[in-house]
Scaffold this motif. Sequence first.
Motif, PDB file in Angstrom:
ATOM      1  N   VAL A 156     -76.465 -22.316  35.451  1.00  0.00           N
ATOM      2  CA  VAL A 156     -76.654 -23.109  35.183  1.00  0.00           C
ATOM      3  C   VAL A 156     -77.310 -23.581  33.793  1.00  0.00           C
ATOM      4  O   VAL A 156     -77.054 -24.164  32.327  1.00  0.00           O
ATOM      5  CB  VAL A 156     -78.281 -23.980  35.653  1.00  0.00           C
ATOM      6  CG1 VAL A 156     -78.277 -25.257  34.850  1.00  0.00           C
ATOM      7  CG2 VAL A 156     -77.785 -23.845  37.281  1.00  0.00           C
ATOM      8  N   LEU A 157     -77.934 -22.695  32.552  1.00  0.00           N
ATOM      9  CA  LEU A 157     -78.041 -22.080  31.433  1.00  0.00           C
ATOM     10  C   LEU A 157     -77.895 -21.593  30.768  1.00  0.00           C
ATOM     11  O   LEU A 157     -77.631 -20.989  29.722  1.00  0.00           O
ATOM     12  CB  LEU A 157     -79.894 -21.629  31.468  1.00  0.00           C
ATOM     13  CG  LEU A 157     -80.465 -22.239  31.722  1.00  0.00           C
ATOM     14  CD1 LEU A 157     -82.222 -22.416  31.490  1.00  0.00           C
ATOM     15  CD2 LEU A 157     -80.845 -24.216  30.970  1.00  0.00           C
ATOM     16  N   GLY A 158     -76.999 -20.395  31.665  1.00  0.00           N
ATOM     17  CA  GLY A 158     -75.818 -20.103  30.821  1.00  0.00           C
ATOM     18  C   GLY A 158     -76.542 -18.439  30.028  1.00  0.00           C
ATOM     19  O   GLY A 158     -75.873 -17.897  29.213  1.00  0.00           O
ATOM     20  N   LEU A 159     -77.782 -18.049  30.473  1.00  0.00           N
ATOM     21  CA  LEU A 159     -78.125 -16.606  30.195  1.00  0.00           C
ATOM     22  C   LEU A 159     -77.418 -14.809  30.333  1.00  0.00           C
ATOM     23  O   LEU A 159     -76.897 -15.606  31.847  1.00  0.00           O
ATOM     24  CB  LEU A 159     -79.689 -16.657  30.521  1.00  0.00           C
ATOM     25  CG  LEU A 159     -80.823 -18.096  29.959  1.00  0.00           C
ATOM     26  CD1 LEU A 159     -82.036 -17.843  29.919  1.00  0.00           C
ATOM     27  CD2 LEU A 159     -80.175 -18.266  28.392  1.00  0.00           C
ATOM     28  N   SER A 160     -77.709 -14.354  29.613  1.00  0.00           N
ATOM     29  CA  SER A 160     -77.441 -13.645  29.951  1.00  0.00           C
ATOM     30  C   SER A 160     -77.830 -12.923  30.843  1.00  0.00           C
ATOM     31  O   SER A 160     -79.158 -12.894  31.734  1.00  0.00           O
ATOM     32  CB  SER A 160     -76.777 -12.167  28.693  1.00  0.00           C
ATOM     33  OG  SER A 160     -77.994 -12.341  28.411  1.00  0.00           O
ATOM     34  N   PRO A 161     -77.733 -11.656  31.231  1.00  0.00           N
ATOM     35  CA  PRO A 161     -78.404 -10.934  32.709  1.00  0.00           C
ATOM     36  C   PRO A 161     -79.754 -10.429  32.316  1.00  0.00           C
ATOM     37  O   PRO A 161     -81.119 -11.293  32.491  1.00  0.00           O
ATOM     38  CB  PRO A 161     -77.961  -9.471  32.971  1.00  0.00           C
ATOM     39  CG  PRO A 161     -76.386 -10.456  33.551  1.00  0.00           C
ATOM     40  CD  PRO A 161     -76.183 -10.971  32.203  1.00  0.00           C
ATOM     41  N   LEU A 162     -79.637  -9.818  30.954  1.00  0.00           N
ATOM     42  CA  LEU A 162     -80.745  -9.341  30.667  1.00  0.00           C
ATOM     43  C   LEU A 162     -82.088 -10.253  30.716  1.00  0.00           C
ATOM     44  O   LEU A 162     -83.001 -10.056  29.986  1.00  0.00           O
ATOM     45  CB  LEU A 162     -80.412  -8.034  29.096  1.00  0.00           C
ATOM     46  CG  LEU A 162     -81.861  -7.273  28.781  1.00  0.00           C
ATOM     47  CD1 LEU A 162     -82.690  -6.797  30.249  1.00  0.00           C
ATOM     48  CD2 LEU A 162     -80.716  -6.595  27.831  1.00  0.00           C
ATOM     49  N   ARG A 163     -81.425 -11.087  29.063  1.00  0.00           N
ATOM     50  CA  ARG A 163     -81.939 -12.517  29.164  1.00  0.00           C
ATOM     51  C   ARG A 163     -82.996 -13.314  29.903  1.00  0.00           C
ATOM     52  O   ARG A 163     -83.805 -13.630  29.319  1.00  0.00           O
ATOM     53  CB  ARG A 163     -80.873 -13.241  27.680  1.00  0.00           C
ATOM     54  CG  ARG A 163     -81.004 -13.112  26.583  1.00  0.00           C
ATOM     55  CD  ARG A 163     -80.821 -13.417  25.490  1.00  0.00           C
ATOM     56  NE  ARG A 163     -80.944 -15.315  25.588  1.00  0.00           N
ATOM     57  CZ  ARG A 163     -80.543 -16.220  25.141  1.00  0.00           C
ATOM     58  NH1 ARG A 163     -79.802 -16.361  24.672  1.00  0.00           N
ATOM     59  NH2 ARG A 163     -81.760 -17.348  24.859  1.00  0.00           N
ATOM     60  N   ALA A 164     -81.852 -13.259  31.005  1.00  0.00           N
ATOM     61  CA  ALA A 164     -82.427 -14.046  32.614  1.00  0.00           C
ATOM     62  C   ALA A 164     -83.407 -12.998  32.887  1.00  0.00           C
ATOM     63  O   ALA A 164     -84.608 -13.950  33.064  1.00  0.00           O
ATOM     64  CB  ALA A 164     -81.004 -14.375  33.327  1.00  0.00           C
ATOM     65  N   ALA A 184     -85.314 -28.737  29.522  1.00  0.00           N
ATOM     66  CA  ALA A 184     -85.195 -27.766  28.428  1.00  0.00           C
ATOM     67  C   ALA A 184     -86.347 -26.454  29.670  1.00  0.00           C
ATOM     68  O   ALA A 184     -86.272 -27.026  30.609  1.00  0.00           O
ATOM     69  CB  ALA A 184     -86.971 -27.636  27.982  1.00  0.00           C
ATOM     70  N   LEU A 185     -85.706 -25.096  29.054  1.00  0.00           N
ATOM     71  CA  LEU A 185     -86.341 -23.939  29.335  1.00  0.00           C
ATOM     72  C   LEU A 185     -87.348 -24.266  30.116  1.00  0.00           C
ATOM     73  O   LEU A 185     -88.108 -23.535  30.908  1.00  0.00           O
ATOM     74  CB  LEU A 185     -85.444 -22.675  28.576  1.00  0.00           C
ATOM     75  CG  LEU A 185     -86.326 -21.287  29.384  1.00  0.00           C
ATOM     76  CD1 LEU A 185     -85.639 -21.266  31.342  1.00  0.00           C
ATOM     77  CD2 LEU A 185     -86.360 -20.563  28.567  1.00  0.00           C
ATOM     78  N   TRP A 186     -88.467 -24.312  29.369  1.00  0.00           N
ATOM     79  CA  TRP A 186     -89.818 -24.739  29.725  1.00  0.00           C
ATOM     80  C   TRP A 186     -90.234 -25.492  30.714  1.00  0.00           C
ATOM     81  O   TRP A 186     -90.970 -24.740  31.388  1.00  0.00           O
ATOM     82  CB  TRP A 186     -90.799 -24.850  28.443  1.00  0.00           C
ATOM     83  CG  TRP A 186     -90.662 -26.137  27.827  1.00  0.00           C
ATOM     84  CD1 TRP A 186     -89.645 -27.137  26.599  1.00  0.00           C
ATOM     85  CD2 TRP A 186     -91.413 -27.810  28.715  1.00  0.00           C
ATOM     86  NE1 TRP A 186     -90.350 -28.061  26.742  1.00  0.00           N
ATOM     87  CE2 TRP A 186     -90.682 -28.659  28.172  1.00  0.00           C
ATOM     88  CE3 TRP A 186     -92.510 -27.583  29.885  1.00  0.00           C
ATOM     89  CZ2 TRP A 186     -91.837 -29.786  28.531  1.00  0.00           C
ATOM     90  CZ3 TRP A 186     -93.107 -29.087  29.916  1.00  0.00           C
ATOM     91  CH2 TRP A 186     -92.344 -29.893  29.364  1.00  0.00           C
ATOM     92  N   VAL A 187     -89.219 -26.269  30.818  1.00  0.00           N
ATOM     93  CA  VAL A 187     -89.750 -27.158  32.109  1.00  0.00           C
ATOM     94  C   VAL A 187     -89.246 -26.212  33.286  1.00  0.00           C
ATOM     95  O   VAL A 187     -90.629 -25.870  34.541  1.00  0.00           O
ATOM     96  CB  VAL A 187     -88.411 -27.766  32.828  1.00  0.00           C
ATOM     97  CG1 VAL A 187     -89.447 -29.272  33.653  1.00  0.00           C
ATOM     98  CG2 VAL A 187     -88.954 -29.311  31.216  1.00  0.00           C
ATOM     99  N   LEU A 236     -72.418 -21.927  43.717  1.00  0.00           N
ATOM    100  CA  LEU A 236     -72.140 -22.439  42.454  1.00  0.00           C
ATOM    101  C   LEU A 236     -71.276 -21.252  41.362  1.00  0.00           C
ATOM    102  O   LEU A 236     -70.575 -20.662  40.063  1.00  0.00           O
ATOM    103  CB  LEU A 236     -73.720 -22.148  41.475  1.00  0.00           C
ATOM    104  CG  LEU A 236     -73.161 -22.430  39.794  1.00  0.00           C
ATOM    105  CD1 LEU A 236     -73.025 -24.045  39.341  1.00  0.00           C
ATOM    106  CD2 LEU A 236     -74.722 -22.349  39.683  1.00  0.00           C
ATOM    107  N   GLY A 237     -71.530 -19.260  41.102  1.00  0.00           N
ATOM    108  CA  GLY A 237     -70.932 -18.861  40.745  1.00  0.00           C
ATOM    109  C   GLY A 237     -68.933 -18.444  40.897  1.00  0.00           C
ATOM    110  O   GLY A 237     -68.653 -18.536  40.103  1.00  0.00           O
TER     111      GLY A 237
END
Length: 530
Positions: A300-308, A361-364, A450-451
């Motif tokens: 959903v947020l589109g982060l890379s695997p490592l960042r996620a 926002a990510l923080w939520v 979703l993928g």
Amino acid sequence: MTTTTTTPAPRAGRREWIGLTVLMLPLLLVSMDVSVLYFAVPFISAELSPTGTQQLWIFDIYGFVLAGLLITMGALGDRIGRRRLLLIGATAFGAASLLAAYADSAATLIAARAVLGVGGATLMPSTLALVRNMFHDVKQRGTAIGIWTATLTGGIAIGPVLSGILLEHFWWGSIFLINIPAMLMLLLLVPLLVPEFRHPSTGRFDLLSAALSLGALLPVIYGIKEMARDGVTAPRVLVIVAGLLVGALFLHRQRTRAYPMIDLGLFRRPGFAGSLAVNLLAMFAIVGFAIFTTQHLQLVLGLSPLRAALWSLVPSLAVGGVAPAAAVLARRVERAYLIGAGFAIAVLGFVLLTQVTPESALWVLLVGASVYAGGLVMVMSLVTELVLGAAPPEQAGVASALTESSSELGGALGMAILGSVGAAVYRREVLDGLPAELPADARDTARETLGGALAVAEGLPADLRDVVLHAARFAFTDGMHLAAMAAMVAMVAGAVAALVTLRGVQPADPTALAAEPAGPADASLSSVSR
């Protein structure tokens, strides 16, 4: 008239606390191995070329073998010595890690992962049972169990991050080689720091009961996980039913043997069965909902695997001190109320997660996940202490194994039920938002996951791509909302169960046990040695 006097339980000193630190090494590695393969799959696929079925077994065989053998290994440790079994398991775990790191085929890697599961099944109940034997003071034991719980949950979160960092610099086998130095350290230090404990007056080890326990747990957990992945089918239901029937035979054998693998009288002790049920509900939510937060970060947020994976550490870091803090609070507040409060905190976290949208926002997301994880780690720490406190010291291995088996079953049920709830909502709602001009095969792919929808969107013109992404991501978050509501229902059930079954229950005080007349089982406690 006779007067019974008791002496205070001995307090653990520096040696015991250092020994606890050493025991956390295998626990951390065993829990990490559940998730350490997440980023390595593309590298393994490129080098070993596994089939689709082999790839699934590379992932799953470790957890299946671990779950199936927990009770067997817990009972075996009670008989041959928990420290001895820990050292045997560490040797097997280290050797299997070396085999996995240099596997030259998918079949070899599957076999190595299976042996890792065997080693893990010896290490988990042994570490917890040894904690029970090293810390006799109730307050100190509560703190030690809190540290044990935090290490277990933290390892699962650390696994993907460590895997990603290693794969940035080394080949895929390095994710297994990191186990070997820790196991060598364990083999060197445990005999010096950790006391042995065994209970020889339990008869010969019952191989048939061991086979029945494996035949009961494996089909049930396998069937539930398969339904979570691909839906309910008649063969999967039959597999679960077969496991339950074998489980009935296992229980009958335990009732009729003079020296059973599991003393069913444990379940009549105050708080024992209730604690296992509460633990199952906590793991139901914490494992079952993890897939939603992970997918939200990546898809959903589109982060890379490592960042996620790095962001997913935030809840673990945020709740790192919850378990030890809960042990301190339990000295002043009744545990049943604290457990109920833990479930209430988890409900607040899930309420916050129902407000998450693709634009949030990510923080939520991170705050919601941290709140529910904090509440449930509190629950898990306290009920683990109650289970071990309810069991006699000579049955701590079996009690530990039952706790971990309830965790495995709860996690499998959570993935199956919460995952199915989220998937059902997604499949129903995504179709309403997909553009009419999308080909039928693309619609079917986008409807599954979703993928799949993201893969379909990549090949579309910009205007259609945006429509598909919007529909899929909102449908996914709607499914996450309903799964959070289902988790809330389970949390309310857990709070009620805790207040009904655990009110007034306290961990057993060894001084009180010492005041009881010694029976055959108590006499064997002289087998404790250093």
